[in-house]
Design a protein around this motif. Sequence first.
Motif, PDB file in Angstrom:
ATOM      1  N   GLU A  48      74.798  43.470 -82.374  1.00 10.69           N
ATOM      2  CA  GLU A  48      74.736  42.655 -81.161  1.00 10.69           C
ATOM      3  C   GLU A  48      74.629  43.566 -79.949  1.00 10.69           C
ATOM      4  O   GLU A  48      75.520  44.387 -79.691  1.00 10.69           O
ATOM      5  CB  GLU A  48      75.984  41.772 -81.037  1.00 10.69           C
ATOM      6  N   THR A  73      74.988  43.641 -76.247  1.00 10.08           N
ATOM      7  CA  THR A  73      75.635  42.775 -75.251  1.00 10.08           C
ATOM      8  C   THR A  73      75.853  43.516 -73.935  1.00 10.08           C
ATOM      9  O   THR A  73      76.989  43.836 -73.569  1.00 10.08           O
ATOM     10  CB  THR A  73      76.982  42.267 -75.794  1.00 10.08           C
ATOM     11  N   ASP A  78      76.696  43.130 -70.919  1.00  8.23           N
ATOM     12  CA  ASP A  78      77.203  42.078 -70.032  1.00  8.23           C
ATOM     13  C   ASP A  78      77.787  42.608 -68.733  1.00  8.23           C
ATOM     14  O   ASP A  78      78.345  41.861 -67.955  1.00  8.23           O
ATOM     15  CB  ASP A  78      78.250  41.236 -70.771  1.00  8.23           C
ATOM     16  N   THR A 119      80.343  42.992 -87.646  1.00  5.68           N
ATOM     17  CA  THR A 119      79.491  43.053 -86.455  1.00  5.68           C
ATOM     18  C   THR A 119      79.655  44.403 -85.776  1.00  5.68           C
ATOM     19  O   THR A 119      80.763  44.946 -85.719  1.00  5.68           O
ATOM     20  CB  THR A 119      79.862  41.946 -85.453  1.00  5.68           C
ATOM     21  N   LYS A 170      78.927  45.891 -82.090  1.00  6.26           N
ATOM     22  CA  LYS A 170      78.569  45.502 -80.728  1.00  6.26           C
ATOM     23  C   LYS A 170      78.232  46.739 -79.895  1.00  6.26           C
ATOM     24  O   LYS A 170      78.967  47.729 -79.922  1.00  6.26           O
ATOM     25  CB  LYS A 170      79.715  44.736 -80.072  1.00  6.26           C
ATOM     26  N   ARG A 215      77.529  47.727 -76.062  1.00  8.78           N
ATOM     27  CA  ARG A 215      77.522  47.350 -74.649  1.00  8.78           C
ATOM     28  C   ARG A 215      76.795  48.392 -73.810  1.00  8.78           C
ATOM     29  O   ARG A 215      76.248  48.075 -72.766  1.00  8.78           O
ATOM     30  CB  ARG A 215      78.953  47.156 -74.150  1.00  8.78           C
TER      31      ARG A 215
END
Length: 270
Positions: free
Chosen positions: A169, A171, A173, A210, A212, A214
């Motif tokens: 993922e 991400t 953000d 998962t 992740k 960032r």
Amino acid sequence: MAGATTADRGERDEAEASESGPPPALRRRRKPTVRTLVVAGVLLVLIGAGAIWLLYGSQWLRVERVTTSGTGVLSPREVREAAAVPVGAPMVSVDADAMEDRIRRKLPRIDSVDVVRSWPHGIGLKVTERKPVLIVEDARNTGKFVEVDHEGVRFATVDAAPKGVPRLELTPDRAGAAASLRRFGEDRLVRETVRVAGRLPKAVARDTRTVKVRSYDDISLELTGGRVVVWGSAEKGDAKARVLTTLMKAAPKARHFDVSVPTAPASSGS
């Protein structure tokens, strides 16, 4: 009267040798005649013509069967169709390099392929399929996933996530994460994540659900049981793997592990 001396005998031997002609070894070294050369040349031409006819014109050395090995997800038929082996053509005329290029171009799942001639009538296709180490949701096809191999190559789109393969993922953000994505690019971040996946201890890799991302230096893992591992960047992966193994043994009930700085690891939660 004294007998002949050694010198006298040597002179007589030389005289006799000169009268009887050159030694046999020298007589055998005579140059071949024109007739001999012509006959030899004709024989060579006939042999060459016969070899060419045998390889290209006869029915004895032609492609009659194609075998495939190494397939897992793909079928042997798919590989044979991509190879487009010219059945019936002379074995010697088969372009193995072109065939290998066709297979890799038409079937991205193929990592390597080796075309082998099995005289007198067979062609063997030995392939190695790429194995997914991560999957990414396909942004263009909802509900589908893209498989990523150990080199960061996105090689296939599948309808269902393969069992036991962690999901990646991206991400970004936060403003800093978005800047990292713009700076390094998505492909670079995917390759860095693959490096992380390749360094995970086996027990951790089995439990990873998962990964992740960032930013370049903010990669974390979500494991079974609600556990989280803050990995940081892909740098010093081997050291982080060793520290994580030790940390998990020392705190088996912990739910949060931080090995982003392997010289100062931390765990918390229970």
